[in-house]
Motif scaffolding. Structure first.
Motif, PDB file in Angstrom:
ATOM      1  N   GLU A 339       0.841  -1.003   0.138  1.00  0.00           N
ATOM      2  CA  GLU A 339       0.576   0.243  -0.062  1.00  0.00           C
ATOM      3  C   GLU A 339       0.603   1.232  -0.036  1.00  0.00           C
ATOM      4  O   GLU A 339       0.603   2.153  -0.786  1.00  0.00           O
ATOM      5  CB  GLU A 339      -0.294   0.004   1.325  1.00  0.00           C
ATOM      6  N   GLU A 340       1.741   0.733   0.730  1.00  0.00           N
ATOM      7  CA  GLU A 340       2.479   2.276   0.582  1.00  0.00           C
ATOM      8  C   GLU A 340       3.667   2.596   0.087  1.00  0.00           C
ATOM      9  O   GLU A 340       3.709   3.254  -0.901  1.00  0.00           O
ATOM     10  CB  GLU A 340       3.736   2.013   1.643  1.00  0.00           C
ATOM     11  N   GLU A 341       3.800   1.542  -2.076  1.00  0.00           N
ATOM     12  CA  GLU A 341       4.469   2.200  -2.332  1.00  0.00           C
ATOM     13  C   GLU A 341       3.287   2.053  -2.609  1.00  0.00           C
ATOM     14  O   GLU A 341       3.835   2.734  -4.234  1.00  0.00           O
ATOM     15  CB  GLU A 341       5.211   0.240  -2.575  1.00  0.00           C
ATOM     16  N   LYS A 342       2.347   1.763  -2.976  1.00  0.00           N
ATOM     17  CA  LYS A 342       0.931   2.739  -4.150  1.00  0.00           C
ATOM     18  C   LYS A 342       1.539   4.121  -4.114  1.00  0.00           C
ATOM     19  O   LYS A 342       1.817   4.896  -4.465  1.00  0.00           O
ATOM     20  CB  LYS A 342      -0.055   1.936  -3.590  1.00  0.00           C
ATOM     21  N   GLU A 343       1.613   4.299  -2.592  1.00  0.00           N
ATOM     22  CA  GLU A 343       1.751   6.174  -1.994  1.00  0.00           C
ATOM     23  C   GLU A 343       3.078   6.484  -3.773  1.00  0.00           C
ATOM     24  O   GLU A 343       2.635   7.482  -3.713  1.00  0.00           O
ATOM     25  CB  GLU A 343       1.737   6.363  -1.038  1.00  0.00           C
ATOM     26  N   ILE A 344       3.622   5.730  -3.165  1.00  0.00           N
ATOM     27  CA  ILE A 344       5.298   6.233  -3.730  1.00  0.00           C
ATOM     28  C   ILE A 344       5.252   6.636  -5.102  1.00  0.00           C
ATOM     29  O   ILE A 344       5.140   7.594  -5.617  1.00  0.00           O
ATOM     30  CB  ILE A 344       6.366   5.262  -3.472  1.00  0.00           C
ATOM     31  N   LEU A 345       4.201   5.466  -5.719  1.00  0.00           N
ATOM     32  CA  LEU A 345       4.063   5.030  -6.698  1.00  0.00           C
ATOM     33  C   LEU A 345       3.067   6.728  -7.561  1.00  0.00           C
ATOM     34  O   LEU A 345       3.406   7.076  -8.632  1.00  0.00           O
ATOM     35  CB  LEU A 345       4.115   4.215  -8.134  1.00  0.00           C
ATOM     36  N   SER A 346       2.643   6.585  -7.065  1.00  0.00           N
ATOM     37  CA  SER A 346       1.092   7.707  -7.301  1.00  0.00           C
ATOM     38  C   SER A 346       1.959   9.275  -7.236  1.00  0.00           C
ATOM     39  O   SER A 346       1.410   9.957  -8.445  1.00  0.00           O
ATOM     40  CB  SER A 346       0.074   8.381  -6.481  1.00  0.00           C
ATOM     41  N   ARG A 389      10.341  -4.970  -6.754  1.00  0.00           N
ATOM     42  CA  ARG A 389      10.734  -4.849  -8.097  1.00  0.00           C
ATOM     43  C   ARG A 389      10.184  -4.442  -8.884  1.00  0.00           C
ATOM     44  O   ARG A 389      10.725  -3.238  -9.780  1.00  0.00           O
ATOM     45  CB  ARG A 389      11.386  -6.386  -8.795  1.00  0.00           C
ATOM     46  N   GLU A 390       8.460  -4.481  -8.179  1.00  0.00           N
ATOM     47  CA  GLU A 390       7.881  -4.004  -9.360  1.00  0.00           C
ATOM     48  C   GLU A 390       7.898  -1.723  -8.955  1.00  0.00           C
ATOM     49  O   GLU A 390       7.750  -1.615  -9.934  1.00  0.00           O
ATOM     50  CB  GLU A 390       6.353  -4.174  -9.492  1.00  0.00           C
ATOM     51  N   LEU A 391       7.824  -1.560  -7.757  1.00  0.00           N
ATOM     52  CA  LEU A 391       8.104  -0.501  -7.686  1.00  0.00           C
ATOM     53  C   LEU A 391       8.761   0.035  -8.688  1.00  0.00           C
ATOM     54  O   LEU A 391       9.301   1.145  -9.811  1.00  0.00           O
ATOM     55  CB  LEU A 391       8.375  -0.369  -6.408  1.00  0.00           C
ATOM     56  N   VAL A 392      10.492  -0.502  -8.467  1.00  0.00           N
ATOM     57  CA  VAL A 392      11.246   0.177  -8.826  1.00  0.00           C
ATOM     58  C   VAL A 392      11.426  -0.116  -9.871  1.00  0.00           C
ATOM     59  O   VAL A 392      12.030   0.827 -11.060  1.00  0.00           O
ATOM     60  CB  VAL A 392      13.042  -0.840  -8.512  1.00  0.00           C
ATOM     61  N   GLU A 393      10.173  -1.407 -10.657  1.00  0.00           N
ATOM     62  CA  GLU A 393      11.016  -1.287 -12.348  1.00  0.00           C
ATOM     63  C   GLU A 393      10.073   0.197 -13.204  1.00  0.00           C
ATOM     64  O   GLU A 393      10.435   0.408 -14.402  1.00  0.00           O
ATOM     65  CB  GLU A 393       9.632  -2.516 -12.500  1.00  0.00           C
ATOM     66  N   ASN A 394       8.808   0.087 -12.464  1.00  0.00           N
ATOM     67  CA  ASN A 394       7.645   1.476 -12.389  1.00  0.00           C
ATOM     68  C   ASN A 394       8.820   2.899 -12.653  1.00  0.00           C
ATOM     69  O   ASN A 394       8.285   3.094 -13.829  1.00  0.00           O
ATOM     70  CB  ASN A 394       6.993   1.264 -12.002  1.00  0.00           C
ATOM     71  N   VAL A 395       9.153   3.004 -12.101  1.00  0.00           N
ATOM     72  CA  VAL A 395       9.745   4.462 -11.643  1.00  0.00           C
ATOM     73  C   VAL A 395      10.476   4.424 -12.732  1.00  0.00           C
ATOM     74  O   VAL A 395      11.253   5.689 -13.735  1.00  0.00           O
ATOM     75  CB  VAL A 395      10.630   4.571 -10.332  1.00  0.00           C
ATOM     76  N   TYR A 396      11.813   3.358 -13.352  1.00  0.00           N
ATOM     77  CA  TYR A 396      12.985   2.958 -14.194  1.00  0.00           C
ATOM     78  C   TYR A 396      12.124   3.924 -15.548  1.00  0.00           C
ATOM     79  O   TYR A 396      13.069   3.986 -16.330  1.00  0.00           O
ATOM     80  CB  TYR A 396      13.390   1.621 -13.758  1.00  0.00           C
ATOM     81  N   ASN A 397      10.988   2.886 -15.385  1.00  0.00           N
ATOM     82  CA  ASN A 397      10.590   2.923 -17.290  1.00  0.00           C
ATOM     83  C   ASN A 397      10.038   5.038 -17.144  1.00  0.00           C
ATOM     84  O   ASN A 397      10.077   5.262 -17.830  1.00  0.00           O
ATOM     85  CB  ASN A 397       9.338   1.711 -17.056  1.00  0.00           C
ATOM     86  N   ILE A 398       9.065   4.921 -15.383  1.00  0.00           N
ATOM     87  CA  ILE A 398       9.016   6.555 -15.778  1.00  0.00           C
ATOM     88  C   ILE A 398      10.599   7.092 -16.893  1.00  0.00           C
ATOM     89  O   ILE A 398       9.927   8.124 -17.115  1.00  0.00           O
ATOM     90  CB  ILE A 398       7.908   6.588 -14.611  1.00  0.00           C
TER      91      ILE A 398
END
Ligand SMILES: [Zn+2]
Length: 465
Positions: A339-346, A389-398
């Motif tokens: 949940e916390e990571e979803k916040e970070i990604l947003s 990894r999903e969070l890192v991947e998302n941020v990296y791709n952005i």
């Protein structure tokens, strides 16, 4: 998306002629010398606009012409006792080399040469003569500016002022001092083409009108160039094209402001004249690209070594951010976002949206770059080895997709010989242990970094590609 249209002196909503498509023409170089840092500005700015359109899903047709016949080219050929074609080919090659260094999206650029369109130019001029908009005087053909509706509408110049200002030194052949040459009669020994008016060659302005019309149609979406081209070049393009077709030549006219060096106009006599090749000796051309995007394209930009150093440091910060994320990609666990990571990604997505909004606001690259720095800063302080990894991947791709819009962060890190040899050794051991999966993984990882392995009788050989 809004773009500032020089024609109306306003920001306007961009509405393409055909849904999902953009036709764009940027005036290119006269190829008789190396391009200078000022020439690099429209190249980079309008390449970035093109990249942004592609990012938004448009299909973009993008043209940058080469003026490969001109007085300057002929003079240079005479000085060097060679042909105009030899000079043009040499500087086209040099231009493409600089464009590559500046990471211009060359695979998607169409580069017509003026001399390839002589026939179409002759037809265009004949049609203007038929319309009474052009006249032949002893092998020179001129455009009659009085036949053009609203001459001066782009540069906002008053035609009467122009005429009275042009009286001095007027060629007597012309009906009106502001009339300009469409076709120039060949002088002795000059390269020339046959035409209904005798041997000669095209004037400069006619080239762009003809190449734009032939390759993109009567009306195109965007015509672009440096602000120094507004008058007379673009004004004359409009006059001849719109007189012939009776349609708008381009719906949006975009012009970048000039580049100064140490707060002065760049000139050879001041000794502050730099070619792109000069700069490449001191800086990676990616730094020059990033510098040219660091200011809004309609503001003058000041080139100094100090600023270039700062830009270089800034670019390094972005590369470090990218590297950190690459490191985390290897270290983090494969699990779902918390949940916390979803916040970070947003929050990262919010910066991404700000980047896009800036670009949609008349290509405000300065603000877009600020959002890119925010993403890197935020990810450096909020992402670590405990992240998914999903969070890192998302941020990296952005990060990478936005950097790609600006045409930066595209360099892969060079792998050192030492590391290569180490990995080859590891692979040899893996093969001995029949761990072919690991061996293949190492081979693929090296290939990603541009290293090709070859198994020979004398052992493993490697080369860079
Ligand atoms: Zn042009």
């Amino acid at each position: 998306m809004e773009l500032y249209n020089t024609l109306t002196r306003k920001k306007e909503k961009f509405v393409p002629i055909v849904d999902g498509q953009v036709s764009m023409y940027t005036c290119g170089p006269t190829v008789y010398n190396y391009i200078h840092v000022g020439n690099a500005r429209p190249m980079v700015v309008f390449d970035t606009l093109r990249r942004f359109f592609i990012y938004k899903g448009y299909n973009v047709k993008y043209i940058v012409n080469f003026t490969d016949i001109d007085d300057k080219i002929i003079n240079k050929a005479n000085e060097e006792n060679t042909t105009f074609k030899d000079i043009a080919d040499r500087y086209i090659e040099a231009f493409l080399e600089d464009a590559k260094g500046l990471n211009i999206y060359e695979e998607k650029t169409i580069h017509p040469k003026a001399t390839e369109f002589i026939e179409q130019m002759i037809q265009f001029i004949e049609a203007l003569i038929e319309k009474g908009a052009a006249y032949n005087v002893d092998g020179n053909v001129y455009f009659n500016i009085e036949s053009a509706k609203d001459y001066g509408k782009l540069s906002k110049k008053n035609i009467e002022d122009l005429i009275s200002g042009a009286r001095v030194g007027v060629s007597e052949e012309k009906n009106n001092p502001m009339d300009f040459a469409l076709w120039k009669k060949a002088k002795e020994g000059e390269p020339s083409w046959d035409s209904p008016w005798g041997k000669g060659r095209p004037g400069w302005h006619i080239e762009c009108s003809v190449m734009s019309r032939t390759l993109l149609g009567d009306t195109i979406d965007i015509h672009a160039g440096g602000e120094d081209l507004q008058f007379p070049h673009h004004e004359n393009e409009i006059a001849q094209s719109e007189t012939l077709t009776e349609k708008p030549f381009a719906n949006y006219w975009m012009h970048n402001a000039m580049l100064n060096v140490d707060n002065q106009k760049m000139s050879k006599s001041l000794g502050n004249f730099f070619t792109v090749k000069d700069i490449a000796k001191e800086f990676d051309l990616e730094v020059l690209r990033f510098f040219l995007l660091s200011a809004h394209y309609r503001s003058p930009i000041n080139f100094t070594r100090e600023v270039m150093k700062q830009i270089e440091n800034g670019l390094e910060r972005l590369y470090n951010g990218k590297k950190n994320l690459e490191y985390l990609l290897e270290k983090t666990e494969d699990r779902k976002l918390s949940e916390e990571e979803k916040e970070i990604l947003s929050i990262v997505e919010k910066y991404k949206n700000e980047f896009i909004e800036s670009m949609e606001d008349d290509l405000n690259t300065a603000d877009a770059i600020a959002s890119l720095f925010e993403i890197v800063k935020f990810s450096n302080s909020n992402l670590n080895e405990r992240a998914s990894r999903e969070l890192v991947e998302n941020v990296y791709n952005i990060l990478l997709e936005l950097a790609n819009v600006l045409g930066i962060l595209h360099k892969k890190e060079e792998i050192l010989e030492e590391e290569i040899l180490e990995l080859i050794e590891k692979r040899t051991v893996a093969r001995k242990n029949k761990d072919f999966k690991l061996a293949d993984e190492i081979r693929d990882a090296l290939k990603e970094k541009g290293i090709i392995l070859e198994d020979t009788q004398e052992g493993v050989k490697w080369k860079r590609i």
